[in-house]
Write a protein that holds these residues in place. Structure first.
Motif, PDB file in Angstrom:
ATOM      1  N   ASP A 256       0.853  -1.178   0.000  1.00  0.00           N
ATOM      2  CA  ASP A 256       0.000   0.000   0.000  1.00  0.00           C
ATOM      3  C   ASP A 256       0.899   1.241   0.000  1.00  0.00           C
ATOM      4  O   ASP A 256       2.007   1.187   0.529  1.00  0.00           O
ATOM      5  N   PRO A 257       0.428   2.360  -0.581  1.00  0.00           N
ATOM      6  CA  PRO A 257       1.276   3.555  -0.588  1.00  0.00           C
ATOM      7  C   PRO A 257       1.810   3.910   0.803  1.00  0.00           C
ATOM      8  O   PRO A 257       2.962   4.300   0.947  1.00  0.00           O
ATOM      9  N   LYS A 258       0.972   3.742   1.821  1.00  0.00           N
ATOM     10  CA  LYS A 258       1.392   4.171   3.157  1.00  0.00           C
ATOM     11  C   LYS A 258       2.537   3.319   3.700  1.00  0.00           C
ATOM     12  O   LYS A 258       3.262   3.745   4.587  1.00  0.00           O
TER      13      LYS A 258
ATOM     14  N   LEU B  63       7.655   6.358   1.115  1.00  0.00           N
ATOM     15  CA  LEU B  63       8.145   7.330   0.157  1.00  0.00           C
ATOM     16  C   LEU B  63       7.467   8.657   0.462  1.00  0.00           C
ATOM     17  O   LEU B  63       6.416   8.680   1.089  1.00  0.00           O
TER      18      LEU B  63
ATOM     19  N   MET C 254       6.130  12.332  -1.441  1.00  0.00           N
ATOM     20  CA  MET C 254       5.859  12.812  -2.793  1.00  0.00           C
ATOM     21  C   MET C 254       5.479  14.286  -2.755  1.00  0.00           C
ATOM     22  O   MET C 254       4.752  14.729  -1.864  1.00  0.00           O
TER      23      MET C 254
ATOM     24  N   PHE D 299       0.821  16.201   9.567  1.00  0.00           N
ATOM     25  CA  PHE D 299      -0.033  15.076   9.176  1.00  0.00           C
ATOM     26  C   PHE D 299       0.724  13.759   8.946  1.00  0.00           C
ATOM     27  O   PHE D 299       0.361  12.731   9.509  1.00  0.00           O
ATOM     28  N   PRO D 300       1.806  13.766   8.146  1.00  0.00           N
ATOM     29  CA  PRO D 300       2.508  12.492   7.940  1.00  0.00           C
ATOM     30  C   PRO D 300       3.087  11.919   9.237  1.00  0.00           C
ATOM     31  O   PRO D 300       3.195  10.705   9.368  1.00  0.00           O
TER      32      PRO D 300
ATOM     33  N   MET E 197       0.153  10.420  11.276  1.00  0.00           N
ATOM     34  CA  MET E 197      -0.283   9.156  10.683  1.00  0.00           C
ATOM     35  C   MET E 197       0.644   8.014  11.063  1.00  0.00           C
ATOM     36  O   MET E 197       0.278   6.854  11.024  1.00  0.00           O
ATOM     37  N   ARG E 198       1.867   8.364  11.410  1.00  0.00           N
ATOM     38  CA  ARG E 198       2.809   7.320  11.799  1.00  0.00           C
ATOM     39  C   ARG E 198       2.900   7.191  13.309  1.00  0.00           C
ATOM     40  O   ARG E 198       3.810   6.550  13.829  1.00  0.00           O
TER      41      ARG E 198
ATOM     42  N   ARG F 151       6.349  19.110   3.742  1.00  0.00           N
ATOM     43  CA  ARG F 151       5.578  17.938   4.127  1.00  0.00           C
ATOM     44  C   ARG F 151       6.305  16.657   3.716  1.00  0.00           C
ATOM     45  O   ARG F 151       6.140  15.610   4.334  1.00  0.00           O
TER      46      ARG F 151
ATOM     47  N   ARG G 204       9.525  13.980   7.439  1.00  0.00           N
ATOM     48  CA  ARG G 204       9.935  12.657   7.917  1.00  0.00           C
ATOM     49  C   ARG G 204      11.118  12.195   7.074  1.00  0.00           C
ATOM     50  O   ARG G 204      11.479  12.848   6.106  1.00  0.00           O
TER      51      ARG G 204
ATOM     52  N   ARG H 166      -2.529   9.358   1.386  1.00  0.00           N
ATOM     53  CA  ARG H 166      -2.166   7.940   1.412  1.00  0.00           C
ATOM     54  C   ARG H 166      -0.656   7.765   1.440  1.00  0.00           C
ATOM     55  O   ARG H 166      -0.132   6.868   2.091  1.00  0.00           O
TER      56      ARG H 166
ATOM     57  N   ASP I  23       1.272   9.951   2.766  1.00  0.00           N
ATOM     58  CA  ASP I  23       1.647  10.423   4.099  1.00  0.00           C
ATOM     59  C   ASP I  23       1.335   9.392   5.181  1.00  0.00           C
ATOM     60  O   ASP I  23       1.564   9.650   6.361  1.00  0.00           O
ATOM     61  N   GLY I  24       0.775   8.270   4.800  1.00  0.00           N
ATOM     62  CA  GLY I  24       0.605   7.204   5.785  1.00  0.00           C
ATOM     63  C   GLY I  24      -0.828   6.866   6.123  1.00  0.00           C
ATOM     64  O   GLY I  24      -1.074   6.118   7.070  1.00  0.00           O
TER      65      GLY I  24
END
Ligand SMILES: Nc1ncnc2c1ncn2[C@@H]1O[C@H](COP(=O)(O)OP(=O)(O)OP(=O)(O)O)[C@@H](O)[C@H]1O
Ligand SMILES: [Mg+2]
Lengths: 379, 307
Positions: free
Chosen positions: A71-73, A77, A79, A98-99, A102-103, A146, A150, B204, B206-207
């Motif tokens: 999955d992209p997540k 990577l 972008m 946000f990133p 999400m982690r 953004r 990370r 997506r 971004d996680g």
């Protein structure tokens, strides 16, 4: 950071082949630019790597791990999108956070990281603003932030500078290059601006019609384009390309245009042209054309079409047979339209292509670089 | 659905009037055409406000004053008796009225909530995914709106009987969903179409999972559309009369519009009571609309219309 490999990557939309068996190795820490005209499959390739669309066939590796089915997540990577894709209802801080959120990162650490990234990009004072309250350049920085906030395995960038005005673009180009050099980040960078590619990238991949045409360092691509497409695409103004017949003669030979003009070939170049089907495409960059005011042996008569002084140098557009070609001269060169001139192509920098296959006729012994060979096999 | 159209109109007509003090003075000087426009709006305003004013005025009068000739606008001895009677559970009338009110709230809310739960994913799918028969399906969703609602009365009646829902409030909820969903889906699809897919893609990468991207990024952005859709669905259920009259026979299950009609026949002479009940019924709709009209207008201009 990690390297990246694309192996025979293939993508079709119904009956359209968007990406046609592209193979590409990106070394760890390398900045690779993916260039090509509109619709050639650059964005599709990038989205395939990101996992946003599904591969029809082929493999994508990150480091030495196949990521096809991730999955992209889970690909780790980052972008940067052409239109930035900032979250409009979140302020700059929350966009950057946000990133990390999400982690599952802790609040305190998120705060520290966001502020550090904002400082690097000098967007610290903007953290409370919404994206629509930012200028294009500021939005671009936030989008970059953004991605930087990370530590992803690699960066994917889809024409991140194309929405900026010319001046800002040059400035951001330098900043991006510097940031890459400092982080030794692996970057796959899509652009249709060959200037950007040549100035920033360690390697350039030239695509056309979904097919990878050539992959190599900017020098390789500039000096030794494998076919007429690459020759015409890289360089500004574009390389002069003109069709001619090869006529063998003692001590070399010459090429003859359909309108009758003739330009001699050195022995080495005659040998190259001799390997063609008889018709060749002669390629010569503007800087390798010499202009004389009077006839000389080894020159060919032409007429000035127009003269463009740019400050640093002057472009001379001239008519050779029915074709318009361009040369560059010293800044003080002046001529009136239709003035007669005599031009000479530098034999050491003459590009020759077979007119039927459009493939380059390289000098024997000067074997094509590695990447070039691979690209040609793939094509 | 003339009933819902009528109750939607007043706040809209009110809006320009409220904005008047803030509009630039230049506007008044401009042209005779502009003046004509204002006259027209004033006329519309009168047309919609007068009945409402009359309703409020009557509801405050005594029964006798209500039929007095010539009629007066301002009641000489205004009283809130009718309101207290309707809203106090002690009396028979109050109990009845509160039952209708409760039923209406339940039916309208259920319609709204279920409608959103169905319309949101449906609209999103129409907007984002290509699947076989997509256009056909979308068109068929809209076909329902090409016919007047009454056309479906008999078929739905038969259907509800077969499903053993006749007489249950679920027959109404299902019916209102049938009518409300097409517009909800259409409105929301317009909204999702205007949200660039890159935002979800960014999320997506971004996680976020696909669903998180939808919930955290897309859903908040479509809030005006959700609000507008919800209001529309609620009003639809709140005002509907014909189906409520046909499908529900048990008095304890009736909704307000039908309840009002019963009042009308039973207390024919009690105009103030009827007007007070009407006023109470129109309050939630007007309040909802005034609170959320900003979203509603945004929804109509940003979402659907642009598409
Ligand atoms: N979702 C899609 N459905 C069908 N065809 C598509 C889709 N996305 C892209 N294509 C086609 O695939 C080809 C490659 O598109 P892509 O977006 O990768 O081009 P690009 O190189 O990024 O061009 P540009 O420089 O204009 O952004 C095009 O011919 C395009 O029409
Ligand atoms: Mg693109």
């Amino acid at each position: 950071m990690a390297g990246m490999s694309l192996r025979e990557v293939y993508k079709t939309y119904d009956d359209v082949v968007a990406v046609d068996r592209v193979s590409l190795e990106v070394e760890d820490g390398e900045f690779v630019a993916l260039v090509g005209p509109s619709g050639c499959g650059k964005t599709t390739t990038l989205n395939l790597v990101a996992g946003l669309i599904e591969l029809t066939d082929g493999d994508i590796l990150l480091g030495d791990r196949a990521i096809n089915d991730l999955d992209p997540k889970d690909r780790d990577l980052a972008m940067v999108f052409q239109n930035y894709a900032l979250y409009p209802n979140k302020n700059v801080f929350d966009n950057l956070a946000f990133p990390l959120k999400m982690r599952g990162m802790k609040k305190g650490e998120i705060d520290a990281r966001v502020r550090k990234t904002a400082d690097i990009l000098s967007i610290g004072p903007l953290l409370d603003r919404k994206p629509r309250q930012l200028s294009g350049g500021q939005q671009q920085r936030v989008a970059l932030g953004r991605a930087l906030v990370r530590n992803p395995k690699a960066f994917l960038m889809d024409e991140p500078l194309s929405n900026l005005d010319a001046k800002l673009r040059v400035q951001m180009r330098a900043e991006l290059k510097r940031f890459h050099q400092e982080l030794r980040a692996t970057v796959l960078y899509v652009t249709h601006d060959q200037m950007e590619a040549v100035t920033m990238a360690d390697k350039i991949a030239v695509m056309s019609g979904g097919v990878l045409q050539q992959y190599g360092t900017p020098d390789e691509i500039y000096e030794r384009p494998v076919n007429t497409f690459v020759a015409g695409f890289i360089g500004s103004p574009a390389m002069n390309l003109t069709r001619a017949a090869y006529v063998a003669a003692d001590g070399g030979g010459f090429v003859r245009g359909s309108e009758g003009w003739e330009h001699p070939l050195s022995a080495v170049n005659a040998e190259r042209a001799g390997r063609s089907s008889g018709e060749v495409v002669v390629g010569i960059r503007h800087s390798q054309v010499r202009i004389y005011r009077e006839a000389r042996p080894g020159t060919v008569a032409a007429q000035v079409y127009t003269v463009e002084p740019t400050g640093d140098l002057t472009y001379v557009h001239f008519r050779l047979g029915g074709q318009l070609l361009v040369a560059s001269e010293d800044a003080d060169f002046r001529a009136a339209p239709d003035d007669p001139i005599w031009v000479e192509f530098d034999q050491d920098h003459l590009h020759l292509f077979d007119a039927t296959t459009e493939q380059a006729l390289f000098r024997i012994g000067a074997a094509a670089a590695n990447g070039t060979e691979r690209a040609r096999e793939g094509a | 659905m003339p009933a819902s159209a009528a109750s939607v109109a007043p706040p809209r007509a009110l809006a320009p009037a409220r904005a008047r003090p803030r509009t630039k003075r230049r506007r008044f000087q401009v042209t005779p055409l502009g003046l004509l426009g204002w006259l027209f709006l004033a006329f519309l305003l009168l047309f919609t406000v007068v009945p409402m004013a009359w309703m409020v005025s009557t509801s405050l009068k005594s029964e006798f004053a209500a039929i007095q000739q010539p009629p007066v606008w301002i009641p000489s001895e205004p009283s809130l008796d009718q309101y207290t009677r309707l809203l106090s559970p002690a009396g028979e009338t109050g109990r009845q009225f509160l039952t209708y009110l409760r039923n209406s709230v339940w039916v309208s809310l259920a319609t709204t909530v279920i409608g959103l739960v169905v319309a949101v994913p449906a609209a999103y799918a129409f907007s984002r995914f290509t699947f076989p028969g997509r256009d056909m399906l979308f068109f068929s969703v809209l076909v329902r709106n090409m016919f007047p609602a009454v056309v479906f009365l008999i078929p739905l009646f038969i259907l509800m009987r077969r499903m053993n829902l006749y007489g249950s409030q679920w027959s109404l909820i299902l019916t209102y969903l049938t009518f409300g969903l097409p517009l909800s889906i259409w409105l929301l699809k317009g909204f999702y179409d205007n949200i660039p897919p890159e935002l979800e893609r960014a999320a997506r990468i971004d996680g976020a999972t696909r669903f998180q991207a939808f919930r955290l990024i897309v859903l908040p952005l479509s809030a005006p559309g959700l609000v507008a859709t919800a209001i529309y669905a609620f009003i639809q259920g709140w005002n509907e009369y014909v189906y409520a009259r046909t499908f529900i026979t048990d008095e304890s299950k009736m909704t307000m519009p039908v309840g009002l009609e019963k009042f009308f026949t039973e207390y024919a002479s009690n105009w103030p009571g009827l007007m007070a009940a009407s006023f109470i019924m129109s309050v939630p709709v007007v309040v909802l609309f005034l609170l959320l009209q900003r979203y509603f207008v945004q929804a109509l201009t940003e979402g659907a219309v642009k598409h």
